[in-house]
Design a protein around this motif. Structure first.
Motif, PDB file in Angstrom:
ATOM      1  N   LEU A  46       0.712  -1.025   0.057  1.00  0.00           N
ATOM      2  CA  LEU A  46       0.267  -0.151   0.365  1.00  0.00           C
ATOM      3  C   LEU A  46       1.039   1.229   0.000  1.00  0.00           C
ATOM      4  O   LEU A  46       1.815   1.387   0.816  1.00  0.00           O
ATOM      5  CB  LEU A  46      -0.938  -0.612   1.342  1.00  0.00           C
ATOM      6  N   THR A  47       0.272   2.101  -0.800  1.00  0.00           N
ATOM      7  CA  THR A  47       1.452   3.558  -0.589  1.00  0.00           C
ATOM      8  C   THR A  47      -0.081   4.292   0.236  1.00  0.00           C
ATOM      9  O   THR A  47       0.579   5.984   0.121  1.00  0.00           O
ATOM     10  CB  THR A  47       1.653   3.701  -2.050  1.00  0.00           C
ATOM     11  N   CYS A  48      -0.721   4.226  -0.350  1.00  0.00           N
ATOM     12  CA  CYS A  48      -2.153   5.122   0.536  1.00  0.00           C
ATOM     13  C   CYS A  48      -3.304   4.402   1.382  1.00  0.00           C
ATOM     14  O   CYS A  48      -3.399   3.688   1.246  1.00  0.00           O
ATOM     15  CB  CYS A  48      -2.311   6.124  -0.210  1.00  0.00           C
ATOM     16  N   LEU A  49      -3.575   4.823   1.639  1.00  0.00           N
ATOM     17  CA  LEU A  49      -4.710   4.311   2.715  1.00  0.00           C
ATOM     18  C   LEU A  49      -5.984   5.046   2.420  1.00  0.00           C
ATOM     19  O   LEU A  49      -6.783   4.524   3.093  1.00  0.00           O
ATOM     20  CB  LEU A  49      -4.534   4.635   4.233  1.00  0.00           C
ATOM     21  N   LEU A  50      -6.169   5.220   1.135  1.00  0.00           N
ATOM     22  CA  LEU A  50      -7.546   5.820   0.302  1.00  0.00           C
ATOM     23  C   LEU A  50      -7.990   4.545   0.309  1.00  0.00           C
ATOM     24  O   LEU A  50      -7.833   3.587   0.009  1.00  0.00           O
ATOM     25  CB  LEU A  50      -6.869   6.474  -0.777  1.00  0.00           C
ATOM     26  N   GLY A  51      -9.485   4.492   0.626  1.00  0.00           N
ATOM     27  CA  GLY A  51     -10.768   3.615  -0.106  1.00  0.00           C
ATOM     28  C   GLY A  51     -11.542   3.011   1.069  1.00  0.00           C
ATOM     29  O   GLY A  51     -12.156   2.055   1.156  1.00  0.00           O
ATOM     30  N   LEU A  52     -11.417   4.181   2.448  1.00  0.00           N
ATOM     31  CA  LEU A  52     -11.850   3.427   3.498  1.00  0.00           C
ATOM     32  C   LEU A  52     -13.128   4.402   4.047  1.00  0.00           C
ATOM     33  O   LEU A  52     -13.655   4.456   5.194  1.00  0.00           O
ATOM     34  CB  LEU A  52     -11.437   3.820   4.986  1.00  0.00           C
ATOM     35  N   ALA A  53     -14.497   5.084   3.367  1.00  0.00           N
ATOM     36  CA  ALA A  53     -14.877   5.747   2.976  1.00  0.00           C
ATOM     37  C   ALA A  53     -15.797   5.327   3.765  1.00  0.00           C
ATOM     38  O   ALA A  53     -16.203   3.985   3.173  1.00  0.00           O
ATOM     39  CB  ALA A  53     -15.732   6.632   1.931  1.00  0.00           C
TER      40      ALA A  53
END
Length: 274
Positions: A210-217
């Motif tokens: 993982l390069t970011c933690l986007l996607g947890l909305a």
């Protein structure tokens, strides 16, 4: 080897067996097990040679299923296991979250339930659209597979569609009660597919790419997030997770400084190795 030929296996009286451990038996299939043990609530078939979990359709009371260290390449369907709460499939051969389904049973009921949008999504991918009670899985563990995506790929293998059709779903539209998800040791580069997992409380995505933690909305109940051992380049500025209590970012190769947050007297530990 078939499970019926296990040297140490003695068939129980029909309908009497509640929990069964068939680990380390070199099993190749589970055909017939559901008919002989329909009252099973717990089953462990770890460290065998299973490439499929077919044969368990009769186990409608099954609550816990552990099939770690096998040769599975896709998720089992859940329509036959409405009581299933815990599914442990660590150390298998999954590269994607594929689900093989059949619309043979759902096609007859589509006319009466077409008003539900969730039913439409399920029917389109060949999975019978059950109520929430049939998708009540609370714990899913897929550690040490080879997953590159968290989007559900559904294949229709019914006789009505001889040419296999597939569609893609968000995990949240299939496992609406999921509370614990463990995915360490895979090949994930993003968290697309987790949006809207409104019941999720614990998430382990450590040792991925993982390069970011986007996607947890929409994961508003998330309390514990382990993202250690990834390739995060910066501290996540805004996770929008109001109930988050524990956040582990250790051993993220590109995060230089350790940081800590305190929000409403809840300590969020954010550690990173230099």
């Amino acid at each position: 080897m078939s499970w019926q030929r296990c040297g140490r296996w003695k068939p129980p009286a029909k309908r009497a067996c509640m929990k069964l451990d068939l680990s380390l038996e070199q099993l190749l299939d589970l055909q017939g097990l559901g008919q002989l043990c329909p009252q099973l609530t717990g089953l462990a078939v770890n460290m065998n040679k299973l490439s499929s979990l077919e044969g368990l359709a009769g186990c409608q009371q099954l609550q816990q299923l552990s099939a770690k260290d096998n040769a599975l390449t896709e998720l089992p369907t859940l329509a036959s296991h409405p009581q299933l709460r815990s599914l442990l499939l660590d150390s298998n051969h999954m590269k994607q979250l594929n689900v093989a389904g059949s619309s043979s049973s759902s096609s007859s009921s589509s006319s009466s339930s077409s008003s539900s949008s969730s039913s439409s999504r399920s029917l389109s991918c060949g999975i019978r659209s059950p109520g929430p009670e049939q998708h009540s899985l609370q714990e899913l563990s897929l550690a040490a597979n080879q997953l590159t995506s968290l989007l559900i790929s559904c294949r229709d293998t019914s006789r009505h569609h001889p040419q296999q059709q597939s569609s893609t779903l968000q995990l949240s539209s299939w496992l609406v009660c999921l509370q614990v998800l463990r995915l360490p040791g895979n090949q994930l580069r993003d968290l697309a597919g987790l949006q809207g997992c409104s019941s999720l409380r614990q998430l382990d995505v450590s040792r991925n790419k993982l390069t970011c933690l986007l996607g947890l909305a929409g994961c508003n109940l998330l309390q514990r997030l382990d993202a250690s051992g990834n390739c995060l380049s910066s501290f996540p500025a805004s996770l929008q997770l109001p109930l988050l209590q524990q956040l582990d970012l250790r051993y993220s190769s590109k995060i230089i400084h350790s940081r800590a947050l305190v929000r409403d007297s809840r300590s969020i530990s954010c550690q990173a190795a230099t």
